[in-house]
Each structure stands twice: as structure tokens, then as C-alpha cells.
Design an enzyme around this catalytic site. Structure first.
Site, PDB file in Angstrom:
ATOM      1  N   ASP A  24      24.601 -20.554  26.123  1.00  0.00           N
ATOM      2  CA  ASP A  24      23.563 -20.531  25.076  1.00  0.00           C
ATOM      3  C   ASP A  24      22.287 -19.757  25.405  1.00  0.00           C
ATOM      4  O   ASP A  24      21.188 -20.233  25.099  1.00  0.00           O
ATOM      5  CB  ASP A  24      23.200 -21.977  24.686  1.00  0.00           C
ATOM      6  CG  ASP A  24      24.299 -22.650  23.897  1.00  0.00           C
ATOM      7  OD1 ASP A  24      25.281 -21.983  23.534  1.00  0.00           O
ATOM      8  OD2 ASP A  24      24.185 -23.863  23.641  1.00  0.00           O
ATOM      9  N   ASP A  65      26.410 -21.419  21.044  1.00  0.00           N
ATOM     10  CA  ASP A  65      26.222 -22.324  19.926  1.00  0.00           C
ATOM     11  C   ASP A  65      26.319 -21.474  18.656  1.00  0.00           C
ATOM     12  O   ASP A  65      25.657 -20.438  18.559  1.00  0.00           O
ATOM     13  CB  ASP A  65      24.806 -22.922  20.040  1.00  0.00           C
ATOM     14  CG  ASP A  65      24.749 -24.401  19.732  1.00  0.00           C
ATOM     15  OD1 ASP A  65      25.777 -25.087  19.904  1.00  0.00           O
ATOM     16  OD2 ASP A  65      23.660 -24.877  19.332  1.00  0.00           O
ATOM     17  N   HIS A  67      26.417 -22.332  14.630  1.00  0.00           N
ATOM     18  CA  HIS A  67      26.473 -23.382  13.608  1.00  0.00           C
ATOM     19  C   HIS A  67      26.534 -22.834  12.184  1.00  0.00           C
ATOM     20  O   HIS A  67      25.908 -21.819  11.876  1.00  0.00           O
ATOM     21  CB  HIS A  67      25.222 -24.259  13.709  1.00  0.00           C
ATOM     22  CG  HIS A  67      25.112 -25.020  14.998  1.00  0.00           C
ATOM     23  ND1 HIS A  67      26.164 -25.716  15.550  1.00  0.00           N
ATOM     24  CD2 HIS A  67      24.062 -25.196  15.844  1.00  0.00           C
ATOM     25  CE1 HIS A  67      25.757 -26.296  16.675  1.00  0.00           C
ATOM     26  NE2 HIS A  67      24.499 -25.993  16.881  1.00  0.00           N
ATOM     27  N   SER A  73      23.916 -31.516  13.144  1.00  0.00           N
ATOM     28  CA  SER A  73      22.856 -31.716  14.143  1.00  0.00           C
ATOM     29  C   SER A  73      21.488 -31.302  13.610  1.00  0.00           C
ATOM     30  O   SER A  73      20.480 -31.508  14.276  1.00  0.00           O
ATOM     31  CB  SER A  73      23.164 -30.925  15.419  1.00  0.00           C
ATOM     32  OG  SER A  73      22.932 -29.540  15.235  1.00  0.00           O
ATOM     33  N   HIS A  84      19.238 -24.119  13.975  1.00  0.00           N
ATOM     34  CA  HIS A  84      19.251 -23.153  15.075  1.00  0.00           C
ATOM     35  C   HIS A  84      20.633 -22.524  15.201  1.00  0.00           C
ATOM     36  O   HIS A  84      21.630 -23.129  14.802  1.00  0.00           O
ATOM     37  CB  HIS A  84      18.870 -23.840  16.407  1.00  0.00           C
ATOM     38  CG  HIS A  84      19.841 -24.901  16.804  1.00  0.00           C
ATOM     39  ND1 HIS A  84      19.786 -26.183  16.304  1.00  0.00           N
ATOM     40  CD2 HIS A  84      20.923 -24.864  17.625  1.00  0.00           C
ATOM     41  CE1 HIS A  84      20.772 -26.887  16.809  1.00  0.00           C
ATOM     42  NE2 HIS A  84      21.491 -26.109  17.609  1.00  0.00           N
ATOM     43  N   LYS A 110      31.036 -22.515  19.997  1.00  0.00           N
ATOM     44  CA  LYS A 110      31.112 -23.982  19.855  1.00  0.00           C
ATOM     45  C   LYS A 110      30.147 -24.410  18.757  1.00  0.00           C
ATOM     46  O   LYS A 110      29.238 -23.667  18.404  1.00  0.00           O
ATOM     47  CB  LYS A 110      30.749 -24.661  21.177  1.00  0.00           C
ATOM     48  CG  LYS A 110      29.321 -24.369  21.613  1.00  0.00           C
ATOM     49  CD  LYS A 110      28.992 -25.068  22.907  1.00  0.00           C
ATOM     50  CE  LYS A 110      27.605 -24.708  23.404  1.00  0.00           C
ATOM     51  NZ  LYS A 110      26.518 -25.172  22.541  1.00  0.00           N
ATOM     52  N   GLU A 117      28.967 -32.458  16.529  1.00  0.00           N
ATOM     53  CA  GLU A 117      28.077 -31.921  17.560  1.00  0.00           C
ATOM     54  C   GLU A 117      28.942 -31.579  18.757  1.00  0.00           C
ATOM     55  O   GLU A 117      29.856 -32.322  19.109  1.00  0.00           O
ATOM     56  CB  GLU A 117      27.012 -32.953  17.933  1.00  0.00           C
ATOM     57  CG  GLU A 117      26.050 -32.511  19.027  1.00  0.00           C
ATOM     58  CD  GLU A 117      25.290 -31.212  18.733  1.00  0.00           C
ATOM     59  OE1 GLU A 117      25.934 -30.143  18.689  1.00  0.00           O
ATOM     60  OE2 GLU A 117      24.068 -31.282  18.550  1.00  0.00           O
ATOM     61  N   ALA A 150      20.558 -25.434  27.211  1.00  0.00           N
ATOM     62  CA  ALA A 150      19.455 -26.116  27.856  1.00  0.00           C
ATOM     63  C   ALA A 150      20.004 -27.026  28.953  1.00  0.00           C
ATOM     64  O   ALA A 150      21.061 -27.643  28.776  1.00  0.00           O
ATOM     65  CB  ALA A 150      18.700 -26.964  26.822  1.00  0.00           C
ATOM     66  N   CYS A 154      23.464 -28.591  26.687  1.00  0.00           N
ATOM     67  CA  CYS A 154      24.707 -27.820  26.771  1.00  0.00           C
ATOM     68  C   CYS A 154      25.080 -27.429  28.192  1.00  0.00           C
ATOM     69  O   CYS A 154      26.266 -27.384  28.525  1.00  0.00           O
ATOM     70  CB  CYS A 154      24.624 -26.616  25.839  1.00  0.00           C
ATOM     71  SG  CYS A 154      24.615 -27.164  24.112  1.00  0.00           S
TER      72      CYS A 154
HETATM   73  C1  VGL Z   1      21.704 -27.171  22.563  1.00  0.00           C
HETATM   74  C2  VGL Z   1      20.501 -28.585  21.253  1.00  0.00           C
HETATM   75  C3  VGL Z   1      21.278 -28.278  20.172  1.00  0.00           C
HETATM   76  C4  VGL Z   1      21.906 -26.542  23.909  1.00  0.00           C
HETATM   77  C5  VGL Z   1      22.494 -26.853  21.486  1.00  0.00           C
HETATM   78  O1  VGL Z   1      22.372 -25.397  23.971  1.00  0.00           O
HETATM   79  O2  VGL Z   1      21.571 -27.186  24.926  1.00  0.00           O
HETATM   80  N1  VGL Z   1      20.721 -28.042  22.447  1.00  0.00           N
HETATM   81  N2  VGL Z   1      22.274 -27.402  20.294  1.00  0.00           N
HETATM   82 ZN    ZN Z   2      23.244 -26.627  18.525  1.00  0.00          ZN
END
Ligand code: VGL
Ligand code: ZN
Length: 199
Positions: A24, A65, A67, A73, A84, A110, A117, A150, A154
């Protein structure tokens, strides 16, 4: 090879057993709707690491990520996050610095199911329909270096799934970014205790 065969040498095992998984490193987590702490340092150090890896022939995989606009989420759907990494937007794009390492078949998406989620990239799927785990297995990978964003979500979930599947997992701490500094410290300690190497 021909010379080695003539000498009766069957060849050494040159198959790389280490791969890098980049989680990510996407604009919404860098400077967008979910901008994370340490993200500039993370991208800079990731670029250095990937340059080195590419020179050594170490396989590089990206987890992204990705979406739909109505993902569960998102706050509007009752989830914890602002919108996001929506498919087709800049926020869902890999950082420019890392784009030279992106290929046709090394990106695993993903979070594409609106109702689910999916923090872990372990079951992320490529354009060709291959899961990250299957791609790693196909190459005989045993050791995985995980970097990205993060730390608490993830990165942690991906690293833990890899560990559970039997891979040796290592994380260079300078190539991470986090939602929250305390959360980062806590996640690092937990991963260390589980047997993930943090360096
Ligand atoms: C993430 C929050 C929502 C991540 C992904 O990549 O850590 N955090 N979606
Ligand atoms: Zn996400």
C-alpha cells in the site's frame, strides 16, 4: 551451463528464496485522504531498497488497496475510514518513485469486494487471477521482506499471514509508515514477539 554440464556439474541452486512485498505505498496513504506519518521517509527508503533488490534479481511484489466507491470500510457505509484508494483514482496509485519496479504481473489487489475489509495482502489477486501466496510459492520463496503502509493495519496483517503460512518474515523499520505513532510502536513490539524480524 553447457560448460558446467560438460564438467559433470549439475548446477548450484541459484533460485532466489527471498522476495520483497511492498504494501500500500499508494497516494492516499502518502499525501491523500489517509496520509500516514513517516510516509516520505518510507517511500524514499523503499525506493533505495527496491533498487538494490532489482539489481540482485530479488522478486518484488506490490500489494494495493483497491476499493469500490461504496466500500464497507468507508465512513459513509458505517466503517472507520474516509474514502481512500478508490479504483481508478490517483489515491490508489503506487508512488511514482516505485513505479519503475511495477510490472504486468507483480501487482496484487485487495479490498475489491465492497462487503469485505481486507487488510492483509496475503490473498491479494493479480490481473491474471493469481494470489500473492501462490506467486510466492511458484517461485520457491521462503523469506519475505515486507515494507510499506500502514504498520498497524495492512503491513501487520500481511506479515502475520505470511508468518502463519511458514515464511520467514523480516521488516526494515525505516521503510514503514503508520496511521498513529503509538500504534506503530505497539504493532512493532507485537510482531517482534510473534517471531517477525524487525531491523
Ligand atoms: C489500510 C486502512 C484502510 C492499510 C488500508 O493499508 O494499512 N489502512 N485500508
Ligand atoms: Zn482500505
Amino acid at each position: 551451463m553447457a560448460v558446467a554440464a560438460a564438467l559433470g556439474f549439475s548446477g548450484c541452486k541459484s533460485t532466489p528464496t527471498t522476495a520483497i512485498v511492498v504494501v500500500d505505498e499508494l497516494y492516499d496513504f502518502i499525501d491523500g485522504s489517509l496520509a500516514c506519518k513517516r510516509s516520505d521517509e518510507c517511500v524514499k527508503n523503499s525506493e533505495l531498497l527496491l533498487k538494490e533488490a532489482a539489481a540482485l534479481g530479488t522478486p518484488i511484489f506490490f500489494v494495493c488497496d483497491c476499493h469500490p466507491t461504496d466500500h464497507c470500510s468507508f465512513v459513509e457505509q458505517g466503517g472507520p475510514w474516509p474514502p481512500h484508494c478508490v479504483q481508478g483514482t490517483r489515491g490508489g496509485e503506487i508512488a511514482d518513485e516505485l513505479k519503475p519496479f511495477v510490472k504486468e504481473d507483480n501487482v496484487f489487489l485487495k479490498g475489491t469486494n465492497p462487503a469485505e475489509e481486507q487488510y492483509s495482502g496475503f490473498e491479494g489477486v493479480s490481473k491474471a487471477g493469481v494470489s500473492l501466496n501462490d506467486a510466492l510459492k511458484a517461485l520457491g520463496i521462503k523469506n519475505v521482506t515486507v515494507i510499506g503502509i500502514a504498520t498497524e493495519y495492512c503491513v501487520r496483517n500481511t506479515a502475520e499471514d505470511l508468518l502463519k503460512a511458514g515464511y520467514k518474515v523480516s521488516i526494515p523499520e525505516t521503510a514503514l509508515a503508520c496511521v498513529d505513532e503509538d500504534g506503530h510502536v505497539e504493532a512493532i513490539a507485537a510482531m517482534k514477539a510473534e517471531g517477525i524480524e524487525i531491523y
